[in-house]
Design a protein around this motif. Structure first.
Motif, mmCIF file in Angstrom:
data_model
loop_
_atom_site.group_PDB
_atom_site.id
_atom_site.type_symbol
_atom_site.label_atom_id
_atom_site.label_comp_id
_atom_site.label_asym_id
_atom_site.label_seq_id
_atom_site.Cartn_x
_atom_site.Cartn_y
_atom_site.Cartn_z
ATOM 1 N N SER A 1 -7.298 -8.329 2.635
ATOM 2 C CA SER A 1 -6.704 -8.073 1.321
ATOM 3 C C SER A 1 -6.925 -6.642 0.858
ATOM 4 O O SER A 1 -6.172 -6.126 0.034
ATOM 5 C CB SER A 1 -7.286 -9.044 0.294
ATOM 6 N N ASP A 2 -7.951 -5.986 1.393
ATOM 7 C CA ASP A 2 -8.283 -4.631 0.943
ATOM 8 C C ASP A 2 -7.977 -3.560 1.976
ATOM 9 O O ASP A 2 -7.532 -2.462 1.623
ATOM 10 C CB ASP A 2 -9.775 -4.569 0.590
ATOM 11 N N SER A 3 -8.199 -3.868 3.231
ATOM 12 C CA SER A 3 -8.076 -2.868 4.296
ATOM 13 C C SER A 3 -7.324 -3.465 5.478
ATOM 14 O O SER A 3 -7.910 -3.812 6.507
ATOM 15 C CB SER A 3 -9.474 -2.422 4.765
ATOM 16 N N PRO A 4 -6.011 -3.615 5.362
ATOM 17 C CA PRO A 4 -5.241 -4.246 6.443
ATOM 18 C C PRO A 4 -5.396 -3.471 7.756
ATOM 19 O O PRO A 4 -5.145 -2.270 7.802
ATOM 20 C CB PRO A 4 -3.801 -4.176 5.937
ATOM 21 N N PRO A 5 -5.826 -4.144 8.824
ATOM 22 C CA PRO A 5 -6.060 -3.442 10.085
ATOM 23 C C PRO A 5 -4.771 -3.169 10.839
ATOM 24 O O PRO A 5 -3.766 -3.865 10.668
ATOM 25 C CB PRO A 5 -6.942 -4.421 10.856
ATOM 26 N N ARG B 1 -6.090 -19.452 13.314
ATOM 27 C CA ARG B 1 -5.429 -19.547 12.005
ATOM 28 C C ARG B 1 -5.348 -18.184 11.335
ATOM 29 O O ARG B 1 -4.334 -17.844 10.699
ATOM 30 C CB ARG B 1 -6.178 -20.539 11.102
ATOM 31 N N PHE B 2 -6.396 -17.391 11.477
ATOM 32 C CA PHE B 2 -6.389 -16.061 10.865
ATOM 33 C C PHE B 2 -5.334 -15.172 11.519
ATOM 34 O O PHE B 2 -4.651 -14.408 10.828
ATOM 35 C CB PHE B 2 -7.768 -15.419 10.996
ATOM 36 N N ILE B 3 -5.179 -15.252 12.818
ATOM 37 C CA ILE B 3 -4.136 -14.473 13.497
ATOM 38 C C ILE B 3 -2.763 -14.880 12.986
ATOM 39 O O ILE B 3 -1.880 -14.032 12.788
ATOM 40 C CB ILE B 3 -4.234 -14.662 15.024
ATOM 41 N N ASP B 4 -2.560 -16.174 12.737
ATOM 42 C CA ASP B 4 -1.290 -16.620 12.161
ATOM 43 C C ASP B 4 -1.060 -15.990 10.794
ATOM 44 O O ASP B 4 0.076 -15.657 10.431
ATOM 45 C CB ASP B 4 -1.267 -18.141 12.049
ATOM 46 N N THR B 5 -2.131 -15.813 10.031
ATOM 47 C CA THR B 5 -2.011 -15.139 8.731
ATOM 48 C C THR B 5 -1.559 -13.697 8.915
ATOM 49 O O THR B 5 -0.705 -13.197 8.174
ATOM 50 C CB THR B 5 -3.363 -15.158 7.991
ATOM 51 N N LEU B 6 -2.123 -13.022 9.905
ATOM 52 C CA LEU B 6 -1.709 -11.648 10.185
ATOM 53 C C LEU B 6 -0.236 -11.595 10.538
ATOM 54 O O LEU B 6 0.488 -10.673 10.151
ATOM 55 C CB LEU B 6 -2.529 -11.083 11.349
ATOM 56 N N ALA B 7 0.223 -12.585 11.299
ATOM 57 C CA ALA B 7 1.606 -12.575 11.782
ATOM 58 C C ALA B 7 2.603 -12.890 10.679
ATOM 59 O O ALA B 7 3.751 -12.452 10.735
ATOM 60 C CB ALA B 7 1.758 -13.575 12.923
ATOM 61 N N THR B 8 2.186 -13.648 9.645
ATOM 62 C CA THR B 8 3.127 -14.054 8.618
ATOM 63 C C THR B 8 3.070 -13.172 7.376
ATOM 64 O O THR B 8 3.947 -13.256 6.518
ATOM 65 C CB THR B 8 2.867 -15.515 8.196
ATOM 66 N N ALA B 9 2.054 -12.329 7.275
ATOM 67 C CA ALA B 9 1.958 -11.447 6.115
ATOM 68 C C ALA B 9 3.076 -10.412 6.164
ATOM 69 O O ALA B 9 3.679 -10.161 7.200
ATOM 70 C CB ALA B 9 0.592 -10.761 6.095
ATOM 71 N N GLU B 10 3.341 -9.792 5.049
ATOM 72 C CA GLU B 10 4.434 -8.814 4.958
ATOM 73 C C GLU B 10 3.967 -7.467 5.490
ATOM 74 O O GLU B 10 3.791 -6.496 4.754
ATOM 75 C CB GLU B 10 4.913 -8.706 3.510
ATOM 76 N N MET C 1 0.852 -1.192 0.000
ATOM 77 C CA MET C 1 0.000 0.000 0.000
ATOM 78 C C MET C 1 0.889 1.243 0.000
ATOM 79 O O MET C 1 1.767 1.414 0.838
ATOM 80 C CB MET C 1 -0.908 -0.010 1.235
ATOM 81 N N THR C 2 0.709 2.106 -1.005
ATOM 82 C CA THR C 2 1.526 3.308 -1.100
ATOM 83 C C THR C 2 1.068 4.343 -0.085
ATOM 84 O O THR C 2 -0.005 4.239 0.510
ATOM 85 C CB THR C 2 1.435 3.910 -2.509
ATOM 86 N N GLU C 3 1.896 5.388 0.091
ATOM 87 C CA GLU C 3 1.556 6.448 1.039
ATOM 88 C C GLU C 3 0.244 7.109 0.661
ATOM 89 O O GLU C 3 -0.584 7.431 1.518
ATOM 90 C CB GLU C 3 2.683 7.490 1.072
ATOM 91 N N ALA C 4 0.009 7.288 -0.643
ATOM 92 C CA ALA C 4 -1.226 7.927 -1.097
ATOM 93 C C ALA C 4 -2.448 7.051 -0.837
ATOM 94 O O ALA C 4 -3.566 7.547 -0.745
ATOM 95 C CB ALA C 4 -1.127 8.242 -2.591
ATOM 96 N N GLN C 5 -2.227 5.723 -0.694
ATOM 97 C CA GLN C 5 -3.334 4.806 -0.489
ATOM 98 C C GLN C 5 -3.614 4.528 0.989
ATOM 99 O O GLN C 5 -4.588 3.860 1.308
ATOM 100 C CB GLN C 5 -3.047 3.470 -1.189
ATOM 101 N N ARG C 6 -2.758 4.992 1.871
ATOM 102 C CA ARG C 6 -2.937 4.688 3.288
ATOM 103 C C ARG C 6 -4.223 5.325 3.800
ATOM 104 O O ARG C 6 -4.577 6.438 3.419
ATOM 105 C CB ARG C 6 -1.738 5.188 4.101
ATOM 106 N N PRO C 7 -4.936 4.633 4.691
ATOM 107 C CA PRO C 7 -6.201 5.182 5.201
ATOM 108 C C PRO C 7 -5.970 6.436 6.023
ATOM 109 O O PRO C 7 -4.897 6.646 6.593
ATOM 110 C CB PRO C 7 -6.755 4.039 6.055
ATOM 111 N N ASP C 8 -6.995 7.270 6.074
ATOM 112 C CA ASP C 8 -6.899 8.509 6.831
ATOM 113 C C ASP C 8 -6.835 8.263 8.327
ATOM 114 O O ASP C 8 -6.328 9.091 9.084
ATOM 115 C CB ASP C 8 -8.104 9.407 6.523
ATOM 116 N N ARG C 9 -7.378 7.141 8.768
ATOM 117 C CA ARG C 9 -7.365 6.777 10.189
ATOM 118 C C ARG C 9 -6.919 5.324 10.323
ATOM 119 O O ARG C 9 -7.087 4.534 9.384
ATOM 120 C CB ARG C 9 -8.766 6.928 10.799
ATOM 121 N N PRO C 10 -6.367 4.939 11.468
ATOM 122 C CA PRO C 10 -6.024 3.525 11.653
ATOM 123 C C PRO C 10 -7.283 2.670 11.627
ATOM 124 O O PRO C 10 -8.353 3.091 12.086
ATOM 125 C CB PRO C 10 -5.347 3.499 13.028
#
Length: 272
Positions: A75-79, A98-107, A1-10
């Motif tokens: 895939s669209d809005s990484p928390p 399992r989903f938390i493991d996905t969060l931990a292994t993603a880039e 996600m580029t700087e221009a694509q980053r959400p306005d809020r966390p």
């Protein structure tokens, strides 16, 4: 996600049950996150039939459906934080692990996970069987940043009695941090105790408010998650979230016949 694509809020992903009364669950989570100037993403684990007086029935959603919703959002809005509330079943708990493991292994940077161990309603009705309690202990607790049981929940999860003994067992189960709240104690003040696996110990005393409240645990856990999403340290987030929650309870709303509903958007109301 580029700087221009980053959400306005966390972004804070809230995974939990839907309470149609709005006192607890996903609606409560979303209000808290918005009050903290973050943006809520929501996935429902279970539909519930309840009001301010209590719970009639829980309708867990299919685990594969919940997982699909979580992965679609990822895939669209990484928390920047994940908050887990009412789970609904052991199979859902294992899926969330399992989903938390996905969060931990993603880039991406490690995402803090706050687990509100919802084992009973505010009216004291159980919402977790033995299989779910076991799945929470074995699959979820080791993968979370912070676990926030009240004392009865901590006792149910550990078999211990004193807050310190409960915390030691939860830490031994793999939780890096444990916040045991004292709302159910018969004491003049509410004492919330934070325990870290590194040996840190903190305690806060809050004046006990009159009345009973629906959704105080949801409010506190979501407030912590939102503050972690903003980049606060865990100690800062826990302390700030307690102050916010106490004020939301002090200014609670009468929305039904029984328990009061925390006024989670009190700051916006006072600004109007």
């Amino acid at each position: 996600m580029t700087e221009a694509q980053r959400p306005d809020r966390p972004l804070v992903l809230c995974v939990g049950g839907h309470d149609p009364s709005g006192g607890a669950g996903i609606l409560a989570d979303a209000e808290v996150v918005q009050a903290a100037r973050a943006f809520p993403l929501t996935v429902i684990t279970a539909l519930t039939e309840q009001d301010t007086c209590g719970l009639a029935q829980i309708h867990p959603q299919p685990p594969e459906q919940i997982e699909a919703h979580c992965r679609r959002l990822l895939s669209d809005s990484p928390p920047s934080a994940l908050k887990i509330g009412l789970i609904g079943g052991a199979d859902i708990a294992r899926m969330l692990a399992r989903f938390i493991d996905t969060l931990a292994t993603a880039e991406r940077a490690r995402v803090p996970v706050v687990l509100d161990t919802v084992l009973a309603t505010g009216a004291g009705q159980s919402v977790a069987d033995a299989a779910l309690r076991e799945a929470v202990r074995e699959a979820l607790i080791p993968r979370c940043t912070l676990v926030t049981p009240n004392l009865p929940e901590a006792r149910a999860l550990t078999g211990a009695d004193a807050p310190e003994d409960c915390a030691e067992r939860l830490l031994a189960a793999g939780a890096p941090w444990v916040l045991i709240t004292g709302t159910h104690d018969a004491t003049e003040a509410v004492t919330n105790r934070l325990f870290g696996s590194n040996g840190e110990r903190h305690a806060w005393d809050w004046p006990r408010l009159p009345g009973e409240y629906h959704g105080s645990g949801c409010t506190l856990a979501s407030a912590i998650a939102a503050r972690l999403a903003h980049g606060m340290t865990l100690i800062q987030a826990v302390e700030s979230a307690q102050a916010y929650t106490w004020t939301a309870l002090e200014r609670a709303l009468r929305t039904g016949r029984c328990q009061l509903t925390p006024n989670r958007l009190y700051s916006q109301a006072s600004a109007d």
